[in-house]
Scaffold this motif. Sequence first.
Motif, PDB file in Angstrom:
ATOM      1  N   ILE A 102      -3.042   5.435  -7.499  1.00  0.00           N
ATOM      2  CA  ILE A 102      -3.854   4.343  -6.951  1.00  0.00           C
ATOM      3  C   ILE A 102      -4.879   4.943  -6.003  1.00  0.00           C
ATOM      4  O   ILE A 102      -4.569   5.844  -5.220  1.00  0.00           O
ATOM      5  CB  ILE A 102      -2.981   3.318  -6.186  1.00  0.00           C
ATOM      6  CG1 ILE A 102      -1.908   2.727  -7.116  1.00  0.00           C
ATOM      7  CG2 ILE A 102      -3.840   2.202  -5.585  1.00  0.00           C
ATOM      8  CD1 ILE A 102      -2.444   1.909  -8.278  1.00  0.00           C
ATOM      9  N   GLU A 104      -6.431   3.991  -3.159  1.00  0.00           N
ATOM     10  CA  GLU A 104      -6.208   4.018  -1.710  1.00  0.00           C
ATOM     11  C   GLU A 104      -5.068   4.961  -1.329  1.00  0.00           C
ATOM     12  O   GLU A 104      -5.094   5.571  -0.257  1.00  0.00           O
ATOM     13  CB  GLU A 104      -5.951   2.615  -1.162  1.00  0.00           C
ATOM     14  CG  GLU A 104      -4.732   1.907  -1.687  1.00  0.00           C
ATOM     15  CD  GLU A 104      -4.591   0.502  -1.105  1.00  0.00           C
ATOM     16  OE1 GLU A 104      -5.447   0.113  -0.257  1.00  0.00           O
ATOM     17  OE2 GLU A 104      -3.643  -0.214  -1.480  1.00  0.00           O
ATOM     18  N   ARG A 138     -10.193  -0.007  -4.392  1.00  0.00           N
ATOM     19  CA  ARG A 138      -9.075   0.569  -3.654  1.00  0.00           C
ATOM     20  C   ARG A 138      -7.744   0.445  -4.387  1.00  0.00           C
ATOM     21  O   ARG A 138      -6.867   1.296  -4.250  1.00  0.00           O
ATOM     22  CB  ARG A 138      -8.982  -0.052  -2.259  1.00  0.00           C
ATOM     23  CG  ARG A 138      -8.670  -1.541  -2.232  1.00  0.00           C
ATOM     24  CD  ARG A 138      -8.767  -2.111  -0.806  1.00  0.00           C
ATOM     25  NE  ARG A 138      -7.931  -1.373   0.109  1.00  0.00           N
ATOM     26  CZ  ARG A 138      -8.039  -1.422   1.432  1.00  0.00           C
ATOM     27  NH1 ARG A 138      -8.967  -2.184   1.996  1.00  0.00           N
ATOM     28  NH2 ARG A 138      -7.226  -0.742   2.192  1.00  0.00           N
ATOM     29  N   GLU A 139      -7.562  -0.615  -5.183  1.00  0.00           N
ATOM     30  CA  GLU A 139      -6.283  -0.833  -5.872  1.00  0.00           C
ATOM     31  C   GLU A 139      -6.330  -0.404  -7.340  1.00  0.00           C
ATOM     32  O   GLU A 139      -5.375  -0.620  -8.086  1.00  0.00           O
ATOM     33  CB  GLU A 139      -5.874  -2.308  -5.758  1.00  0.00           C
ATOM     34  CG  GLU A 139      -5.612  -2.731  -4.312  1.00  0.00           C
ATOM     35  CD  GLU A 139      -5.214  -4.182  -4.185  1.00  0.00           C
ATOM     36  OE1 GLU A 139      -5.193  -4.892  -5.223  1.00  0.00           O
ATOM     37  OE2 GLU A 139      -4.926  -4.627  -3.063  1.00  0.00           O
TER      38      GLU A 139
END
Length: 280
Positions: A102, A104, A138-139
């Motif tokens: 992921i 982030e 971010r995800e």
Amino acid sequence: MEKMIEVQNVTFLYESNDQDDVIKALKDINIEVKKGEFVTIIGHNGSGKSTLAKHINALLKPSEGDVWVKGMNTKEEEETWNIRQTAGMVFQNPDNQIVATIVEEDVAFGPENLGVPSPEIRIRVEEALKTVGMLEYREKGPHLLSGGQKQRIAIAGVIAMKPDCIVLDEPTAMLDPSGRKDVMDTIKKLNREENITVLNITHFMEEAVNSDRVIVMEDGDIVLEGTPREVFSKVGELKTLGLDVPQVTDLAFELRKEGIELPEDILTVDEMVMQLCQLK
């Protein structure tokens, strides 16, 4: 102005496949980079520019001479951690730097290893992703991103560690023109707005145009150094070294050979247009 990097009389030797043959990859190199400066190093493959970059991040140690990063000598093992936190490094292939599934989480990896408290990590991750224009991803999984987006995530991971200097070893070599522009815009923004010192290793001449200083390497030596205008005005010398110049500079060079009076230091299309409009 504070010195960020000092390379003092550095020579680096390595053994070739022939055990008896020792090659000098760097030959008595001397460089100073000041805090907040944007320096571009150019040269063809084998010129020593990537070897030099690895010295600044303490991935390699000089055979002779010294490298200082914000006053820390890279030969001192106890300073290695601090040096790598001070001078973050971005490599050619972003896939070699992305470690999480992921976005982030990947950006958080560096600060976590530095022992930064979790609340501070969350702040740093958000700020770093905003800085490179990737907060909305971010995800996402890094594998879903384009090459340019992945490289911006790799840069965000370095930014989150709060370095004073970023060393980029051909960060746009694997990208298309659009990806190259995105990454270079991000790097210029970091230098201009965050006052982060930038050392960019590249073989794309256009990337050097907006630098404070350009260093040209050939066979482990520094053969030219100066502002972009000073360096790229030496078109003949650069071509002798097997290097290109920005396209508009090359065009001006060819037009001068045809008798059209143009300055030697044209770097941009706008400058070319202005000069051509002034011709009678």
